[in-house]
Design a protein around this motif. Structure first.
Motif, PDB file in Angstrom:
ATOM      1  N   PHE A 107       0.810  -1.220   0.000  1.00 28.99           N
ATOM      2  CA  PHE A 107       0.000   0.000   0.000  1.00 28.99           C
ATOM      3  C   PHE A 107       0.840   1.266   0.000  1.00 28.99           C
ATOM      4  O   PHE A 107       0.314   2.356  -0.252  1.00 28.99           O
ATOM      5  N   TRP A 124      -0.482  -4.634   3.620  1.00 28.27           N
ATOM      6  CA  TRP A 124      -1.587  -5.120   4.440  1.00 28.27           C
ATOM      7  C   TRP A 124      -1.223  -6.409   5.182  1.00 28.27           C
ATOM      8  O   TRP A 124      -1.990  -6.848   6.034  1.00 28.27           O
ATOM      9  N   TYR A 149      -0.854   0.981   6.512  1.00 34.60           N
ATOM     10  CA  TYR A 149      -1.347   1.786   5.400  1.00 34.60           C
ATOM     11  C   TYR A 149      -0.320   2.782   4.877  1.00 34.60           C
ATOM     12  O   TYR A 149      -0.384   3.200   3.722  1.00 34.60           O
ATOM     13  N   LEU A 212      -4.792   6.069   8.204  1.00 30.04           N
ATOM     14  CA  LEU A 212      -4.551   5.782   6.795  1.00 30.04           C
ATOM     15  C   LEU A 212      -3.314   6.460   6.221  1.00 30.04           C
ATOM     16  O   LEU A 212      -2.806   6.026   5.181  1.00 30.04           O
TER      17      LEU A 212
END
Length: 345
Positions: A107, A124, A149, A212
């Protein structure tokens, strides 16, 4: 404002070249990254608008990218199939190198700004990996035990790595330390902790929420910012690692990307699922302590995107306000933040 359309592909990340002020790269995926191919765009800012210099097709969505700090024509991508690929603009249609150790989607990728022979990836699968382009195997794996993330090298210290994850913690690793049961872990800071100063106007989170994104301040070597599903931008000072220094509420939905200004020490940009991109001050320009503990506020917002805003990056060159954003509306925008800033109170 300049615009480029990524027709058929939904962008996830946009990055300015560290070598050229007129070059951008965008990573994207078909069908919002759920299924289908990915595409890497290399764009040029020209007198006639934004032109696509080249694009590369991949078999899976590209969630992130980072420019090489060693070669002006090379860049890395983070793939939904767990792969990391190195592309060269001047070499064919296929990657010039690739790495495959992660067990799930990659990611984030980030190149070391100081020791330019290394880069990192996060996945992840709950790990951060350290790499060098010269080796097929990773140099080191940092276990996080939670979906990661976002991960970055510090722009101030080449052996400091940070990441944020699903479990609502900001982790700080010092690769100079001896490996132990903690695998170089120095801090695991609760992002959902109470702020250092009373902020009665902020509706505090009732518990942990997924984080995030995060970014390092380019001028203060202990200051970072995070954003997550609670929609609140939070700043941290590693000298006080028990919780956030400041909270900047305002977004209606999750904060997807953050970027501190390379020109102003107190200013940062955010991109959110509420389709807006906002510019903030953390208040440190009026805080005599210098730790970002002043009262931060929103300085302005850009709401021209019509889908989730996914990426944002500042231009390193020229005037201090130029940036680029991308969103799932298949649009990449280049604009001047100063045109959207409101006068102070």
């Amino acid at each position: 404002m300049l615009e480029f359309r990524t027709s058929g592909f939904n962008p996830y990340s946009v990055k300015y070249s560290p070598f050229f002020d007129s070059r951008l790269a965008v990573s994207a995926g078909a069908n919002f990254g759920l299924v289908g191919n990915g595409r890497l765009y290399v764009l040029n800012l020209t007198p006639n608008g934004i032109a696509c210099e080249k694009f590369f097709e991949t078999q899976d969505c590209l969630f992130d990218l980072t420019w090489s700090e060693q070669h002006e024509n090379q860049l890395l991508t983070a793939g939904g199939d767990g792969s990391i690929k190195l592309f060269d603009i001047g070499v064919g249609e296929f990657p010039v190198a690739g790495w495959q150790e992660h067990q799930r989607e990659v990611f984030a990728v980030h190149w070391n700004l100081l020791e330019k022979q290394t880069f990192l990836s996060s996945s992840w699968d709950g790990t951060v990996k350290i790499w060098t382009p010269e080796r097929k195997e990773s140099l080191m794996t940092l276990p996080v035990h939670s979906c990661v993330y976002s991960a970055q090298y510090s722009p101030h210290h080449p052996q400091i790595v940070t990441c944020v994850s699903r479990d609502s913690h900001l982790r700080v690793f010092d690769l100079r330390s001896k490996p132990s049961s903690q695998y170089h872990l120095q801090f695991a800071i609760p992002i959902h902790g109470p702020p250092k100063m009373a902020l009665p106007q902020v509706n505090r989170s009732v518990g942990p929420t997924e984080c995030l994104t995060h970014d390092w301040n380019k001028y203060r070597d202990s200051v970072l910012a995070t954003g997550g599903v609670d929609g609140v931008v939070k700043t941290f000072d590693l000298r006080m690692p028990s919780g956030p220094v400041n909270l900047l509420p305002g977004h209606d939905y999750a904060v997807r990307k953050l970027s501190w200004s390379p020109h102003l020490s107190d200013v940062l940009l955010s991109a959110s699922y509420d389709m807006t991109c906002r510019v903030w001050t953390d208040g440190s320009n009026v805080d005599k302590g210098g730790n970002g503990g002043g009262l931060g506020r929103e300085l302005g917002r850009m709401d021209r995107h019509t889908e989730f805003a996914m990426g944002v990056d500042w231009c390193l060159f020229g005037a201090e306000g130029w940036c680029s954003t991308c969103a799932w509306d298949e649009r990449v925008l280049v604009w001047d933040v100063r045109e959207y800033m409101r006068p102070g109170p």
